[in-house]
Design an enzyme around this catalytic site. Structure first.
Site, mmCIF file in Angstrom:
data_model
loop_
_atom_site.group_PDB
_atom_site.id
_atom_site.type_symbol
_atom_site.label_atom_id
_atom_site.label_comp_id
_atom_site.label_asym_id
_atom_site.label_seq_id
_atom_site.Cartn_x
_atom_site.Cartn_y
_atom_site.Cartn_z
ATOM 1 N N GLY A 223 -5.683 -5.104 -10.202
ATOM 2 C CA GLY A 223 -4.463 -4.696 -9.497
ATOM 3 C C GLY A 223 -4.022 -5.774 -8.511
ATOM 4 O O GLY A 223 -2.844 -6.134 -8.430
ATOM 5 N N HIS A 224 -4.987 -6.344 -7.762
ATOM 6 C CA HIS A 224 -4.659 -7.446 -6.842
ATOM 7 C C HIS A 224 -4.215 -8.676 -7.642
ATOM 8 O O HIS A 224 -3.281 -9.375 -7.241
ATOM 9 C CB HIS A 224 -5.885 -7.834 -6.003
ATOM 10 C CG HIS A 224 -6.360 -6.761 -5.078
ATOM 11 N ND1 HIS A 224 -7.526 -6.067 -5.291
ATOM 12 C CD2 HIS A 224 -5.824 -6.258 -3.941
ATOM 13 C CE1 HIS A 224 -7.700 -5.201 -4.310
ATOM 14 N NE2 HIS A 224 -6.687 -5.286 -3.487
ATOM 15 N N ASP B 181 -0.717 2.609 -2.998
ATOM 16 C CA ASP B 181 -0.668 3.008 -1.580
ATOM 17 C C ASP B 181 0.802 3.188 -1.206
ATOM 18 O O ASP B 181 1.363 2.424 -0.426
ATOM 19 C CB ASP B 181 -1.334 1.932 -0.719
ATOM 20 C CG ASP B 181 -2.798 1.759 -1.088
ATOM 21 O OD1 ASP B 181 -3.542 2.737 -1.032
ATOM 22 O OD2 ASP B 181 -3.183 0.638 -1.472
HETATM 23 O O1 PAF Z 1 -3.753 -2.161 1.207
HETATM 24 C C1 PAF Z 1 -4.625 -2.820 1.821
HETATM 25 O O2 PAF Z 1 -5.509 -3.442 1.222
HETATM 26 C C2 PAF Z 1 -4.595 -2.857 3.349
HETATM 27 O O3 PAF Z 1 -4.176 -1.649 3.881
HETATM 28 C C3 PAF Z 1 -3.756 -4.021 3.911
HETATM 29 C C4 PAF Z 1 -2.298 -3.915 3.530
HETATM 30 C C5 PAF Z 1 -4.319 -5.351 3.400
HETATM 31 C C6 PAF Z 1 -3.847 -4.037 5.447
HETATM 32 O O4 PAF Z 1 -5.170 -4.177 5.885
#
Ligand code: PAF
Length: 254
Positions: A37-38, A151
């Site tokens: 996903g990342h 999210d």
């Molecule tokens: O979604 C995440 O991994 C975290 O909430 C973020 C946006 C990196 C903030 O720490």
């Protein structure tokens, strides 16, 4: 070769150097323990910008449960491999005392949306998220920043914060990446044992079903999930459950 910056002033020096001067930068903030996903966020940034910065910082101020913070997976070497393959150019890997020189005396607080859904179950969570994202956006000075729809509440809050504070960075929403059985990819999935992992697919399946929210909640509870909420808002159905100590969230369009 990917460049890793542990010091914020060093990154800012590089950001202002001839190498990045005038370049359109894409930014992907993360807490590490990276997965496909990342990688999809980084690949998108790579295709839409001239350079991509990824931050890796497990942000303590957004963890309302100290055990959850302690158990959050940390996999730096594997993360750097994944980022190199996905096309990231730079990684910012700062320490708490550099990112929070004020010790978190200054923070961003939103008074409405942050109190619903996850906010109702994790007091202070979104104050921590918004505060660190504001810091990171100011440090990155990117044209675009990429956030996953898994999210979704976080994405909405970050988008609204960027508008409220006239931030110059465009917030780009990206589709949730799922495994074959429908489970949304999450760094927390790594903490599920094989039995819990198989069971977790039922969460995604029921959330995406046409059943009413109350029925989904009952069925999840009957399957052994501890349910924080199943709620419909903003044209989406949101859910948060716990399997043992692991909290999973997801949402689907309805
Ligand atoms: O979604 C995440 O991994 C975290 O909430 C973020 C946006 C990196 C903030 O720490």
């Amino acid at each position: 070769m990917i460049r890793v910056f542990k010091s914020i002033p060093e990154w800012i020096g590089f950001r202002n150097s001839a190498t990045l001067e005038g370049k359109r930068l894409g930014f992907v903030p993360t807490m590490g323990a990276l997965h496909a996903g990342h990688a999809a966020l980084v690949e998108r940034s790579h295709s839409e910008n001239e350079a991509t910065l990824v931050s890796i910082f497990v942000n303590p101020t957004q963890f309302n449960d100290p055990r959850d913070l302690e158990k959050y997976p940390r996999t730096l070497e594997a993360d750097l491999d994944l980022l190199e393959r996905a096309g990231a150019d730079c990684v910012l890997y700062p320490e708490y005392r550099e990112l929070y020189p004020d010790g978190y005396r200054y923070r961003v607080q939103e008074g409405e949306l942050s109190r619903l859904l996850c906010g109702a179950h994790r007091p202070g969570h979104f104050d921590g998220v918004l505060t660190v994202v504001l810091k990171l956006l100011n440090i990155a000075r990117a044209a675009r920043a990429y956030f996953g729809e898994k999210d979704f509440q976080q994405l909405l809050l970050v988008k609204e914060m960027a508008e409220a504070f006239f931030l110059p960075t465009e917030i780009v929403p990206c589709k949730t990446v799922r495994q074959e059985d429908g489970l949304a990819l999450s760094s927390r999935n790594a903490r599920l044992n094989p039995g819990q992992r198989a069971q977790a697919a039922e969460f995604a399946r029921l959330l995406g079903s046409g059943l009413p929210a109350s029925e989904i909640r009952s069925r999840l509870e009957a399957l052994g999930f501890a349910v924080d909420y199943v709620e419909e808002r903003f044209g989406r159905r949101f859910g948060a459950v716990k399997l043992g100590e692991v909290r999973l969230i997801d949402n689907v369009e309805i």
